[in-house]
Write an enzyme that holds these catalytic residues in place. Structure first.
Site, short mmCIF file in Angstrom:
data_model
loop_
_atom_site.label_atom_id
_atom_site.label_comp_id
_atom_site.label_asym_id
_atom_site.label_seq_id
_atom_site.Cartn_x
_atom_site.Cartn_y
_atom_site.Cartn_z
N TYR A 282 0.72 21.06 -14.39
CA TYR A 282 1.41 19.78 -14.57
C TYR A 282 2.88 20.03 -14.91
O TYR A 282 3.79 19.41 -14.34
CB TYR A 282 0.74 18.98 -15.67
N ASP B 247 0.85 -1.19 0.00
CA ASP B 247 0.00 0.00 0.00
C ASP B 247 0.89 1.24 0.00
O ASP B 247 1.77 1.38 0.85
CB ASP B 247 -0.90 0.02 1.23
N LYS C 198 6.38 18.87 -12.88
CA LYS C 198 7.41 18.07 -13.52
C LYS C 198 8.74 18.82 -13.58
O LYS C 198 9.81 18.20 -13.51
CB LYS C 198 6.96 17.67 -14.93
#
Length: 242
Positions: A148, A56, A152
């Protein structure tokens, strides 16, 4: 594999399995049908000689990352750590403060935490490679996906600096900068020029591990394209239909 349900992570498992280079695979990701499917697929590809485990892992819970990584290393040395998780926000997400911050938590904060924990383990064992899936979007964020791109850009800078810090320890960091990849994350979006499949990125990852390459562009032509776009005047870049 940090990001077990990632199409690129699964394609990388398949690419390594085809070369007979897998003895043990740890698929870390959020529990659910997608991770279950990834485990089933990896098990069929690795075969009887290999071991596949699921852990997990939630990128948004950095307080748990050290323990998750420790569990991944509990059965012995790890040769490759692939960071493959991330989310691609839409315009509505970028405009909502809480939602935008959540994207940063997943794509950057969670990545920094997971990489830092992994680097400590690899440094202690004295060998290994961390492969970080960045993006050409981080080279110069565009107005259509600046959130985004910003995450990055941060991830790319962190991973590059981490690789420099690990020089001489036996641990390498490979930063992979794909362009548009046809995956479940980009489903519904019109493919951009020089689009590739997850399998193309996976092949580039496998080739880079142990190959001495620290930065990988997929496809390779993007290196030249981004070199040009990176130096365009801002007023010109803003008007491009990208």
């Amino acid at each position: 594999m940090l990001g077990a349900s990632s199409d690129i992570a699964q394609a990388t498992v398949a690419a390594l399995a085809r070369r007979g280079r897998l003895d043990r695979v740890v698929l870390a990701g959020r529990p659910g049908p997608r991770r279950d499917a990834a485990v089933q697929k990896a098990t069929s590809e690795v075969g009887r000689r290999g071991v596949v485990r699921a852990l997990d892992f939630d990128a948004t819970r950095p307080d748990e990352h050290e323990a998750v990584v420790a569990e991944a290393f509990a059965d012995g040395d790890v040769d490759v750590v692939l960071l493959a998780f991330g989310v691609l926000p839409d315009a509505a997400t970028a405009a909502a403060p809480d939602a935008a911050a959540a994207v940063v938590t997943t794509n950057f904060t969670g990545a920094v935490s997971a990489l830092t924990a992994s680097a400590a383990r690899l440094r202690a064992q004295g060998h290994g490679t961390m492969v970080v899936l960045s993006s050409v979007a981080g080279e110069r964020p565009r107005r259509s996906n600046y959130l985004y791109g910003a995450t990055k850009a941060g991830l790319d800078a962190f991973a590059t600096g981490l690789g420099d810090d690990l020089a001489g320890t036996g641990v390498e960091v490979v930063v992979v900068r794909p362009g548009f990849v046809r995956t479940s994350m980009t489903a519904g979006l019109g493919p951009a020029p020089l689009s590739v499949d997850a399998s193309d990125v996976a092949e580039a990852v496998v080739a880079a591990v142990g190959g001495g390459t620290r930065t990988v562009w997929v496809p390779g032509a993007l290196r030249l394209v981004m070199s040009v776009l990176r130096h365009l005047p801002r007023a010109v870049f803003r008007r491009l239909p990208i």
